[in-house]
Write a protein that holds these residues in place. Structure first.
Motif, short mmCIF file in Angstrom:
data_model
loop_
_atom_site.label_atom_id
_atom_site.label_comp_id
_atom_site.label_asym_id
_atom_site.label_seq_id
_atom_site.Cartn_x
_atom_site.Cartn_y
_atom_site.Cartn_z
N SER A 113 0.82 -1.21 0.00
CA SER A 113 0.00 0.00 0.00
C SER A 113 0.85 1.27 0.00
CB SER A 113 -0.93 0.02 1.21
OG SER A 113 -0.19 0.02 2.42
N THR A 114 2.13 1.16 0.30
CA THR A 114 3.02 2.32 0.28
C THR A 114 3.72 2.50 -1.06
OG1 THR A 114 4.99 1.13 1.05
CG2 THR A 114 3.49 1.96 2.74
N ASN A 157 0.74 7.60 -6.25
CA ASN A 157 1.42 7.22 -5.02
C ASN A 157 0.42 6.85 -3.93
OD1 ASN A 157 0.44 9.61 -3.98
ND2 ASN A 157 2.44 10.60 -3.80
N TRP A 158 0.93 6.57 -2.75
CA TRP A 158 0.06 6.04 -1.70
C TRP A 158 -1.00 7.05 -1.27
CZ3 TRP A 158 -0.53 8.35 3.04
CH2 TRP A 158 0.38 9.38 3.34
N SER A 159 -0.68 8.35 -1.41
CA SER A 159 -1.63 9.37 -0.96
C SER A 159 -2.63 9.76 -2.04
CB SER A 159 -0.87 10.62 -0.51
OG SER A 159 -0.23 11.24 -1.61
N GLY A 160 -2.47 9.19 -3.22
CA GLY A 160 -3.41 9.48 -4.29
C GLY A 160 -2.95 10.51 -5.30
N SER A 161 -1.73 10.99 -5.14
CA SER A 161 -1.19 11.94 -6.10
C SER A 161 -0.83 11.20 -7.38
CB SER A 161 0.04 12.63 -5.53
OG SER A 161 0.60 13.52 -6.48
N ASN A 163 -6.29 1.74 -1.07
CA ASN A 163 -5.23 1.20 -0.22
C ASN A 163 -5.74 0.16 0.78
OD1 ASN A 163 -3.23 2.72 -1.43
ND2 ASN A 163 -3.44 4.41 0.01
#
Length: 120
Positions: free
Chosen positions: A30-31, A52-56, A74
């Motif tokens: 998930s990272t 990326n993991w944060s949705g960017s 995630n």
């Protein structure tokens, strides 16, 4: 070890939509940065999009901007590629890939690919 499995590819008419999905498994996946690539017959593999993991997210092809959207879940460890207004030139094998979030990391993990064919 990260494992990736794509699904959702099929034959679709030009102008149609398709949603590809990639199921990821493995520790800390998930990272990871998740990406979509594609390779058409006789052509080199090209980068489509990544998230990326944060949705960017980033998109590598001007031709897909505004038509394709990458997203991820995630909790379920899945990443999707929503493809709209498909064109025959989008025909390719689409691959899901993953890399560690470290700057400069390469995509070390790849799925087997899913065929997308867009008919005119």
């Amino acid at each position: 070890q990260v494992q990736l499995a794509e699904s959702g590819g099929r034959l679709v008419q030009a102008g149609g939509s398709l949603r590809l999905s990639c199921a990821a498994s493995g520790p800390t996946v998930s990272t990871y940065v998740m990406g979509w690539f594609r390779q058409a017959p006789g052509k080199e593999r090209e980068f489509v999009a990544a998230i990326n993991w944060s949705g960017s997210s980033t998109y590598g092809l001007d031709s897909v901007k505004g038509r394709f959207v990458i997203s991820r879940d995630n909790v379920k460890n899945t990443v999707a590629l929503q493809m709209n207004s498909l064109k025959p030139e989008d025909t390719a094998v689409y691959y899901c890939a993953a890399r560690r979030p470290n700057p400069g990391a390469k995509y070390d993990y790849w799925g087997q690919g899913t065929q997308v064919t867009v008919s005119s």
